[in-house]
Design an enzyme around this catalytic site. Sequence first.
Site, PDB file in Angstrom:
ATOM      1  N   GLU A  55      -3.382   7.590  -4.101  1.00 29.46           N
ATOM      2  CA  GLU A  55      -3.350   6.322  -3.375  1.00 29.46           C
ATOM      3  C   GLU A  55      -3.122   5.173  -4.351  1.00 29.46           C
ATOM      4  OE1 GLU A  55      -7.048   4.512  -1.731  1.00 29.46           O
ATOM      5  OE2 GLU A  55      -6.012   4.650   0.187  1.00 29.46           O
ATOM      6  N   TYR A  68       0.862  -1.174   0.000  1.00 32.75           N
ATOM      7  CA  TYR A  68       0.000   0.000   0.000  1.00 32.75           C
ATOM      8  C   TYR A  68       0.900   1.226   0.000  1.00 32.75           C
ATOM      9  CZ  TYR A  68      -3.141   3.662   1.579  1.00 32.75           C
ATOM     10  OH  TYR A  68      -3.855   4.830   1.667  1.00 32.75           O
TER      11      TYR A  68
END
Length: 395
Positions: free
Chosen positions: A205, A119
């Site tokens: 993101e 992530y």
Amino acid sequence: MNIHEYQAKEILKNFGLPVLQGKSYSKNLDTLHADIEDLNGPPWVVKSQIHAGGRGAGHFKNSFNDKGGVQVVFEKKDVPSIAQLMMGNVLVTKQTGEAGKIVNHIFIEEGCDIDREFYLSLLVDRNSSKIMMMISSAGGMDIEEVAVTNPEQIINIHFTTYKDVSLDESLLTKLDITKNQLDDLTSIINKLLNTFTSIDASTIEINPLVLNKQGGFVVLDAKISLDDNALFRHPELLELKDLTEEDPLELQAAEHDMNYVKLDGSIGCMVNGAGLAMATMDIIKQFGEEPANFLDLGGTANKDRVIMGFKIIQSDPNVKSILINIFGGIIHCDMIANGIVEAVKELDFKLPLVVRFQGTNSSEGRDVINNSDLRLISIDDFTEAAKKVVDLAKG
Ligand code: GDP
Ligand code: MN
């Protein structure tokens, strides 16, 4: 403003980030049969484009197979048919709520042999007024869940400069990556920081950022949010806005220079000024109900805006009662009162209405409300007005 994954990846590619080859489609999939010959596979990945995450684990309303909004396909002949079934279908994910979202765009991408999923995100940290990076080796899944169950797996790094940054070697063990991979990651972060500051993003993101079987990093999913207040500097980015993703009422309000945000409660609020709007929502919550919206008529509220405000609130079926809370400064309460009376008559408005006026010409405004033969309730006291509108919503 949010943009789609395929748009975000186009931007990231232009800034030199490692994205896979892909093709996007809006409504029409006719050229897909021919295009697929140019995309490496198998596998190919068919990806629904909606402004919500969790697509992979989501499901379609008109379910055509038990898979979600991101499907890895191994047979070339299946790619167009799966894309066709997704297009126009309603995808329900953890983030869309039960209603789901219509898929109006499809992105077809070449597949990737995933070894590990990370992530990675950049965002503006308001506390420190810095761009902050969040990185975790627990990628691919719901990062909110990781934050709750394994917060130590998320590493936060604040940058003080956004050029030529280097990453601490402690990441080697924390992320379990090699020195070469740390160098690659450093290059990715620098490119992302360049992207972030160049386009005035508020969030980028990447979940997942993967290491493929060859040991190289690939951006597999990308979400970009742009800072609305800086969009005037980027007309080319403004063109990426997908109006089908925006709330139609919010669009309508914006056209009339009003600030409207739809919320989930039952009490409609019509207020002038953002601070008063906040206080109004707070007091409604305090008496046990939830606001249905935030509607700021603005400092130059006039009769036309009041009518427009009524139309917008009226088209929300959840609204049970309305509180109009006006502080007369430059605007005169009696003018707003006339607007209310006219709007109620013109729209044949049936919902119970509580009106509170303070400030310039408030008593004249009150007279207009009380002398109308409509079912309007005028209450001067903020607390009493809030209690009343909550009672009306319940009863
Ligand atoms: P999200 O569910 O909306 O976050 O959509 P993603 O784009 O992140 O895709 C969900 C998951 O699908 C990823 O975490 C991957 O595990 C998987 N996936 C996406 N693209 C590929 C691919 O090219 N190959 C393989 N094997 N899996 C993929
Ligand atoms: Mn994802």
